[in-house]
Design a protein around this motif. Structure first.
Motif, mmCIF file in Angstrom:
data_model
loop_
_atom_site.group_PDB
_atom_site.id
_atom_site.type_symbol
_atom_site.label_atom_id
_atom_site.label_comp_id
_atom_site.label_asym_id
_atom_site.label_seq_id
_atom_site.Cartn_x
_atom_site.Cartn_y
_atom_site.Cartn_z
ATOM 1 N N ASP A 1 0.863 -1.180 0.000
ATOM 2 C CA ASP A 1 0.000 0.000 0.000
ATOM 3 C C ASP A 1 0.898 1.228 0.000
ATOM 4 O O ASP A 1 1.536 1.548 0.996
ATOM 5 C CB ASP A 1 -0.912 0.014 1.218
ATOM 6 C CG ASP A 1 -1.863 -1.151 1.171
ATOM 7 O OD1 ASP A 1 -2.501 -1.350 0.116
ATOM 8 O OD2 ASP A 1 -1.962 -1.862 2.185
ATOM 9 N N ILE B 1 1.627 11.014 -11.165
ATOM 10 C CA ILE B 1 1.081 10.061 -10.198
ATOM 11 C C ILE B 1 1.210 10.617 -8.784
ATOM 12 O O ILE B 1 0.277 10.552 -7.981
ATOM 13 C CB ILE B 1 1.793 8.704 -10.329
ATOM 14 C CG1 ILE B 1 1.498 8.074 -11.702
ATOM 15 C CG2 ILE B 1 1.381 7.754 -9.211
ATOM 16 C CD1 ILE B 1 2.341 6.859 -12.019
ATOM 17 N N LEU C 1 -5.293 4.102 -13.553
ATOM 18 C CA LEU C 1 -5.247 3.165 -12.440
ATOM 19 C C LEU C 1 -6.407 2.157 -12.538
ATOM 20 O O LEU C 1 -6.240 0.968 -12.230
ATOM 21 C CB LEU C 1 -5.292 3.922 -11.116
ATOM 22 C CG LEU C 1 -5.122 3.076 -9.837
ATOM 23 C CD1 LEU C 1 -3.849 2.241 -9.890
ATOM 24 C CD2 LEU C 1 -5.135 3.977 -8.609
ATOM 25 N N GLU D 1 -3.600 6.407 -3.787
ATOM 26 C CA GLU D 1 -2.866 5.290 -3.204
ATOM 27 C C GLU D 1 -2.689 4.205 -4.257
ATOM 28 O O GLU D 1 -3.656 3.740 -4.856
ATOM 29 C CB GLU D 1 -3.609 4.727 -1.997
ATOM 30 C CG GLU D 1 -3.643 5.685 -0.810
ATOM 31 C CD GLU D 1 -4.205 5.011 0.430
ATOM 32 O OE1 GLU D 1 -4.595 3.827 0.320
ATOM 33 O OE2 GLU D 1 -4.246 5.665 1.474
ATOM 34 N N VAL D 2 -1.445 3.804 -4.446
ATOM 35 C CA VAL D 2 -1.107 2.836 -5.490
ATOM 36 C C VAL D 2 -0.263 1.730 -4.874
ATOM 37 O O VAL D 2 0.659 2.015 -4.089
ATOM 38 C CB VAL D 2 -0.323 3.513 -6.631
ATOM 39 C CG1 VAL D 2 -0.004 2.505 -7.727
ATOM 40 C CG2 VAL D 2 -1.102 4.691 -7.181
ATOM 41 N N GLU D 3 -0.547 0.492 -5.226
ATOM 42 C CA GLU D 3 0.272 -0.624 -4.762
ATOM 43 C C GLU D 3 1.562 -0.657 -5.563
ATOM 44 O O GLU D 3 1.587 -0.328 -6.753
ATOM 45 C CB GLU D 3 -0.487 -1.944 -4.930
ATOM 46 C CG GLU D 3 -1.719 -2.049 -4.052
ATOM 47 C CD GLU D 3 -2.419 -3.391 -4.209
ATOM 48 O OE1 GLU D 3 -1.846 -4.261 -4.892
ATOM 49 O OE2 GLU D 3 -3.512 -3.550 -3.649
ATOM 50 N N LEU E 1 1.125 1.220 -14.364
ATOM 51 C CA LEU E 1 0.499 2.543 -14.233
ATOM 52 C C LEU E 1 1.353 3.612 -14.907
ATOM 53 O O LEU E 1 0.837 4.498 -15.605
ATOM 54 C CB LEU E 1 0.281 2.869 -12.756
ATOM 55 C CG LEU E 1 -0.367 4.226 -12.464
ATOM 56 C CD1 LEU E 1 -1.744 4.313 -13.120
ATOM 57 C CD2 LEU E 1 -0.455 4.471 -10.959
ATOM 58 N N GLU F 1 1.686 -2.302 -8.867
ATOM 59 C CA GLU F 1 0.906 -1.676 -9.928
ATOM 60 C C GLU F 1 1.684 -0.575 -10.653
ATOM 61 O O GLU F 1 1.291 -0.137 -11.731
ATOM 62 C CB GLU F 1 -0.376 -1.051 -9.352
ATOM 63 C CG GLU F 1 -1.334 -2.058 -8.749
ATOM 64 C CD GLU F 1 -2.515 -1.389 -8.044
ATOM 65 O OE1 GLU F 1 -3.585 -2.011 -7.993
ATOM 66 O OE2 GLU F 1 -2.341 -0.244 -7.561
ATOM 67 N N LEU F 2 2.787 -0.119 -10.040
ATOM 68 C CA LEU F 2 3.478 1.060 -10.551
ATOM 69 C C LEU F 2 3.992 0.921 -11.986
ATOM 70 O O LEU F 2 3.782 1.836 -12.796
ATOM 71 C CB LEU F 2 4.633 1.419 -9.629
ATOM 72 C CG LEU F 2 4.226 2.183 -8.358
ATOM 73 C CD1 LEU F 2 5.407 2.325 -7.437
ATOM 74 C CD2 LEU F 2 3.651 3.544 -8.729
ATOM 75 N N ARG G 1 -6.182 -1.997 -12.717
ATOM 76 C CA ARG G 1 -6.870 -2.875 -11.767
ATOM 77 C C ARG G 1 -7.997 -3.703 -12.393
ATOM 78 O O ARG G 1 -8.546 -4.589 -11.750
ATOM 79 C CB ARG G 1 -7.441 -2.019 -10.623
ATOM 80 C CG ARG G 1 -6.335 -1.416 -9.766
ATOM 81 C CD ARG G 1 -6.861 -0.530 -8.662
ATOM 82 N NE ARG G 1 -5.769 -0.091 -7.802
ATOM 83 C CZ ARG G 1 -5.897 0.773 -6.804
ATOM 84 N NH1 ARG G 1 -7.100 1.298 -6.542
ATOM 85 N NH2 ARG G 1 -4.858 1.104 -6.067
#
Length: 810
Positions: free
Chosen positions: A19, A43, A77, A49-51, A58, A54-55, A81
């Motif tokens: 997180d 970003i 995002l 909030e990005v995991e 993204l 995921e970066l 997801r």
């Protein structure tokens, strides 16, 4: 500070490994360890909030949206997801037993989610909305939609049992369909009660048909066992006929006393068994046989020459064999035997002008027929006749196109009109005589074509069997051997994939390999057309046209190009020199290399044809050896034969049975013995499987069930179970609805699974249309079926035209 995922760029202030709270742009001054990219800056500025995992994805998506504000980052995002949401929806649907939910439904639902962290309830609401849209697109009424979904589930099932929804699942599906059409609460009750009653009735009919079929099968198996137990050994024959054993042995050898069953023994010997009932009927003929023996012996004493075998009519054959007449199959075609026929066999390799020669003769005849192995080729024959100024009608398994005043016919081999005398008949691709699935159709066509002049075309390998058929028919035969119009050579070295040239054709031996090869070539920037067996003739023709007209540089195909498609191919390049033939993986044989490789070097376009192998696919020397080899003689030169409707009816009457399974079992066991010198029985396995499935269907006659058994279906696609469902509807007097593919995704977004589903639906429509021509009173929605067929043809061709890397080639 937690470490970013391997391979990703570092982002400031990662608070946890999973997180990640990205700091807004106005965070306290802190020098980052390195300069961030514009995408990373966007970003960070979004404050979302990005995991960590995921970066990377993204960042790539934000880069495509620059300059990007918080809304653009949020949209990116959601895209990242969406895959997880689709997986979650599929899991929830599976857990709830909602087998009618497709992955495409989950993708459509996920595409409507606006939240970044939706709960399961939000996901399911979106799924219900997506399902509602699809359900409403499948029919004008909830009844039509429910029928379409239930049929779709049955068609996509892996087995008969898997294709039946449990009662509670059917009821739940009905409620969802009702809700999609705005029927809720008490408003939905009439619909739910009606469809529930219909489903209960169908289940009852299926159970009754299955029970009746099992009972008939047991009865027929017992009947066959009883007959086999009644058989006697050779030592009993003389007593039953009132002769000595030496006479009995001589008459067996002459074929006067039929051997009902031959049981192999050790050392290559056989145990003979005989039907006592048939022996009793032959006893009255014994005096005639003895007189004939005496006459033959006297003649030999006088002349020193043995007399020809005695012929006392065919009453000596077993009763079942007599009525089936498969051991004298040529005589079954009365119209052809009444004509003074002459057979002309024209053999030659691919690109030798066989068809052109015969078509010129056919076009000059007052009337005639051209018989082709494929619907696509029947259309080409019709076009060829029309280009010569000769109008022709068309007849294939699934379509009829009559032309007023036409005296010529183009047809597939199975549609040969045996009772319509003509001057000239043309029968193409005679090497198919050896095909285990369709060879019997060529035997029937060559033996039964009611024409004074019969032109048989094929590879040199066909000559042996055609000569044998001509002899069995008593028809004189002339042979013409043609040579290839241009040279065909084997490449000296393998061809690397990167060295492919415009006009090359790559040959693979499975649909998967064709699409894999297509994907790789598209990735390399090549324009590709494809041809494989699952494609309809219309799509094959369209893909061939793309290659022929230069819209595609390279053709990737299965061995489907070895028959029927005239293509300007410079080189045929085998991706491998081994193939799976339905039973085993083996090396290509001489005929296959010549037939497929011979498509290289189109006369008038390329002076020379080249046959090669792709680097890593095998040895060029193997190709050279196969091209130079002599024609390969057939393993068994006896032509294949199979019963027709008349034979089925005669055998059924003889054994006193209405069971199609029983009739076919008796034909297989008692009609044509394995060592018959002239013929061999075609494989009846699939016909017997269909017979066993539909024998218990009420409302269908024996010959109607035989028609179902002849319907072209793919057993790998649950074909027998589908025919049984259709037969039940037909027998009950209800119209059989045609298969439907439902909503199709945009061609550029189609996956391989969706392409395969469309191809299978098309093949099911072929079977439906085949039955519609024979049972128009039961298969009434012909316009709808034709429209769906055309829609699928267009969609599949549009998918194959996509020349960019997409889900289809991912």
């Amino acid at each position: 500070m937690a470490q970013p995922p391997r391979g990703s760029r570092r982002v400031p202030r990662l608070t946890t490994p999973y997180d990640v709270a990205l700091e807004p742009a106005d965070a306290p001054d802190e020098a980052p360890p390195h300069a961030v990219s514009p995408a990373e800056a966007a970003i960070i500025a979004s404050g979302l909030e990005v995991e960590a995992r995921e970066l990377p994805a993204l960042i790539r998506r934000v880069e495509r949206r620059l300059p990007a504000d918080a809304a653009a980052v949020g949209a990116a995002l959601r895209e990242v997801r969406r895959r997880a949401w689709v997986s979650r929806l599929n899991h929830l649907a599976s857990k709830a037993g909602r087998t009618w939910v497709r992955r495409a439904d989950a993708e459509a639902a996920a595409g409507t989610i606006t939240e970044l962290t939706p709960e399961d309830e939000t996901l399911l609401v979106a799924l219900d909305a997506a399902l509602g849209n699809r359900f409403r697109s499948l029919g004008h009424t909830p009844e039509e939609t429910l029928e379409a979904i239930v049929a779709e589930l049955a068609e996509t099932a892996k087995g008969a049992a898997a294709g039946t929804l449990a009662p509670d699942r059917h009821a739940e599906l009905a409620r969802e369909v009702a809700a999609a059409f705005g029927l809720k609460g008490e408003e939905s009750l009439p619909f739910l009660e009606a469809v529930g009653a219909t489903e209960a009735r169908r289940r009852r009919e299926v159970r009754e048909a299955e029970t009746a079929a099992r009972a008939k099968r047991r009865e027929e198996v017992q009947r066959l066992r009883t007959w086999e137990k009644s058989l006697v050994e050779f030592r009993d024959v003389s007593g039953l006929l009132g002769c000595v054993e030496k006479e009995a042995l001589r008459w067996v050898a002459a074929g006067l006393i039929p051997v009902a069953r031959r049981i192999p023994q050790k050392g290559g010997r056989e145990k003979w068994e005989f039907d006592p009932a048939e022996l009793a009927s032959l006893r009255a003929l014994v005096p005639q046989w003895r007189e004939a023996d005496k006459t033959a012996l006297d003649a030999k004493r006088r002349t020193g020459v043995s007399a020809p075998p005695i012929k006392l009519g065919r009453g000596a054959s077993a009763a079942i064999a007599r009525v089936a007449a498969l051991d004298r199959y040529a005589g079954h075609f009365a119209t052809a035997r009444a004509l003074n026929r002459r057979i002309t066999l024209i053999t030659g390799p691919t690109n030798s002008g066989k068809s052109h020669t015969a078509l010129d003769r056919l076009a000059k005849a007052e009337n005639g027929m051209a018989l082709a192995p494929l619907r696509l080729l029947a259309h080409e024959f019709r076009d060829a006749l029309q280009s010569r100024g000769v109008p022709a009608s068309l007849s294939t398994g699934e379509e009829r196109i009559p032309v007023a005043g036409a005296r010529h016919l183009a047809a597939t081999v199975e549609m040969c009109p045996f009772h319509l005398p003509v001057d000239v008949a043309l029968i193409d691709e005679a090497q198919m005589l050896g095909d285990r699935d369709r060879g019997a159709a060529w035997t029937a066509a060559i033996m039964g074509a009611p024409a004074r002049d019969v032109f048989v075309l094929g590879a040199p390998e066909a000559a042996t069997q055609v000569r044998r058929i001509a002899a069995l028919c008593g028809d004189p035969m002339e042979e013409i051997s043609l040579k290839r119009k241009g040279p065909l050579t084997a490449a000296r070295t393998p061809i690397p994939l990167g060295d492919l040239q415009t006009g090359d054709a790559i040959v693979a031996f499975s649909r998967r390999d064709v699409l894999d090869m297509r994907a790789e070539l598209v990735r390399r920037g090549r324009r590709v057309a494809v041809v494989y067996g699952a494609l309809s003739p219309e799509v094959r023709r369209a893909e061939a046209a793309r290659f022929r007209d230069g819209d595609a540089d390279i053709l990737v195909a299965t061995d489907a190009i070895g028959m029927g498609l005239n293509l300007p191919i410079r080189r045929v390049i085998f991706s491998t020199l081994r193939k799976f033939d339905g039973e085993m993986r083996r090396e290509l044989n001489t005929q296959e290399v010549k037939q497929i490789g011979g498509r290289a070097g189109r006369y008038g376009r390329f002076e020379e044809g080249v046959v090669a192998v792709l680097a890593g696919g095998g040895s060029p020397e193997f190709i050279r050896t196969m091209l130079e080899a002599d024609p390969m003689p057939p393993e068994d030169p006896r032509p294949l034969v199979q019963p027709d409707a008349d034979i089925i009816a005669n055998v059924a009457q003889e054994i006193g049975s209405d069971s199609l399974f029983g009739v076919l079992a008796r034909i297989k066991r008692a009609v044509l013995r394995p060592d018959d010198p002239n013929y061999r029985l075609a494989d009846l396995t699939q016909a017997m499987a269909v017979a066993g499935a539909i024998d218990g269907v009420a409302g269908l006659t024996l010959l109607e069930r035989w028609t179902y058994a002849m319907c072209p279906v793919d057993e790998r696609d649950n074909g027998t179970a589908r025919l049984a469902r259709w037969a039940i509807e037909h027998g009950a007097g209800r119209p059989v609805q045609p298969p439907s593919a439902g909503r199709l995704p945009a061609p550029e977004r189609a996956s391989r699974d969706e392409l395969e589903r469309a191809e299978k639906t098309h093949k099911r429509l072929v079977a439906w249309r085949w039955l519609a021509l024979r049972f128009p009173q039961a298969y009434v929605a012909r316009d709808e079926a034709n429209g769906e067929t055309e829609r699928l043809d267009r969609w599949i061709e549009d998918v194959l035209r996509q020349q960019r890397r997409s889900k289809l080639v991912a």
